[in-house]
Enzyme design. Structure first.
Site, PDB file in Angstrom:
ATOM      1  N   CYS A  77      -1.107  14.536  -7.377  1.00  0.00           N
ATOM      2  CA  CYS A  77      -2.218  13.858  -8.589  1.00  0.00           C
ATOM      3  C   CYS A  77      -3.303  15.264  -8.770  1.00  0.00           C
ATOM      4  CB  CYS A  77      -2.678  12.473  -8.522  1.00  0.00           C
ATOM      5  SG  CYS A  77      -3.716  11.898  -9.600  1.00  0.00           S
ATOM      6  N   HIS A 178       1.885   9.700  -8.325  1.00  0.00           N
ATOM      7  CA  HIS A 178       1.824   9.284  -6.674  1.00  0.00           C
ATOM      8  C   HIS A 178       3.043   8.862  -6.106  1.00  0.00           C
ATOM      9  CE1 HIS A 178      -2.774   9.303  -6.578  1.00  0.00           C
ATOM     10  NE2 HIS A 178      -2.434   9.118  -7.773  1.00  0.00           N
ATOM     11  N   GLU A 180       3.722   8.448  -2.992  1.00  0.00           N
ATOM     12  CA  GLU A 180       3.200   7.618  -2.030  1.00  0.00           C
ATOM     13  C   GLU A 180       3.348   6.045  -2.594  1.00  0.00           C
ATOM     14  OE1 GLU A 180      -0.870   8.465  -3.540  1.00  0.00           O
ATOM     15  OE2 GLU A 180       1.181   9.405  -3.259  1.00  0.00           O
TER      16      GLU A 180
END
Length: 196
Positions: A77, A178, A180
């Site tokens: 990001c 993102h 994750e």
């Protein structure tokens, strides 16, 4: 393998560490230059402003090291945006200058800003970061600023305009989304980075 997440003080650090654990690796969170220097892989996360992130790197004596390191680094990001030359978020902010593009605000026309939610990622070329991930897979985004498409772009996404959603230059990799928070595909991308 030694894996470190640079402690930028942002909320996505726990999520990144959990995702790394889910793909079979352990990591530590640190802002110690000694620990980062001996790491095999480095994550540079970021949520917030470019000014605050660069200030943190300077305060922890990490800026010069990160610019010169040969260790593989994955910026996530804001961490990807830091690879650019300047950010126009607030006042003009000098970045790491690994890619000679500036970071600009998404246009607020025919789309919402910030760009929040799932969006497709289209590869510009086959790259090891996307191994075992289908083209046009959806990843989770949360950002208001973007990097233009450039010679180091390895994927493109569209939100109001086409923008660079991931880059690779030498040992530096970056994703605007993102991983994750992107389920199986995001975990596969993290695994791919760790196995480069």
């Amino acid at each position: 393998m030694s894996i470190v997440i640079i402690n930028t003080g942002y909320s996505n650090i726990h999520s990144i560490r959990s995702a790394i654990r889910r793909v079979g690796y352990t990591s530590s969170v640190t802002d110690s230059i000694h620990d980062i220097k001996v790491a095999d892989k480095i994550f540079l996360p970021g949520i917030g402003t470019a000014v605050s992130a660069m200030k943190m790197l300077i305060q922890n004596n990490l800026l010069s090291f990160i610019k010169k390191t040969n260790q593989p680094i994955l910026g996530i990001c804001l961490g990807m945006q830091l690879l650019g030359k300047y950010s126009y978020e607030g006042k003009k902010c000098i970045l790491l200058n690994k890619i000679s593009n500036s970071i600009k605000k998404l246009p607020n026309k025919n789309c919402s800003v910030p760009h929040i939610g799932w969006n497709t990622v289209c590869y510009t070329d086959s790259h090891i970061l996307f191994q075992n991930i289908d083209d046009n897979t959806r990843f989770y985004f949360l950002h208001s600023y973007y990097m233009d498409i450039n010679p180091h772009t390895i994927s493109i996404s569209t939100h109001g305009l086409q923008f660079c959603s991931s880059v690779a230059v030498q040992n530096f990799f970056g994703v605007q989304f993102h991983p994750e928070k992107s389920g199986y595909a995001g975990e596969q991308l993290i695994k791919n980075f760790l196995e480069i």
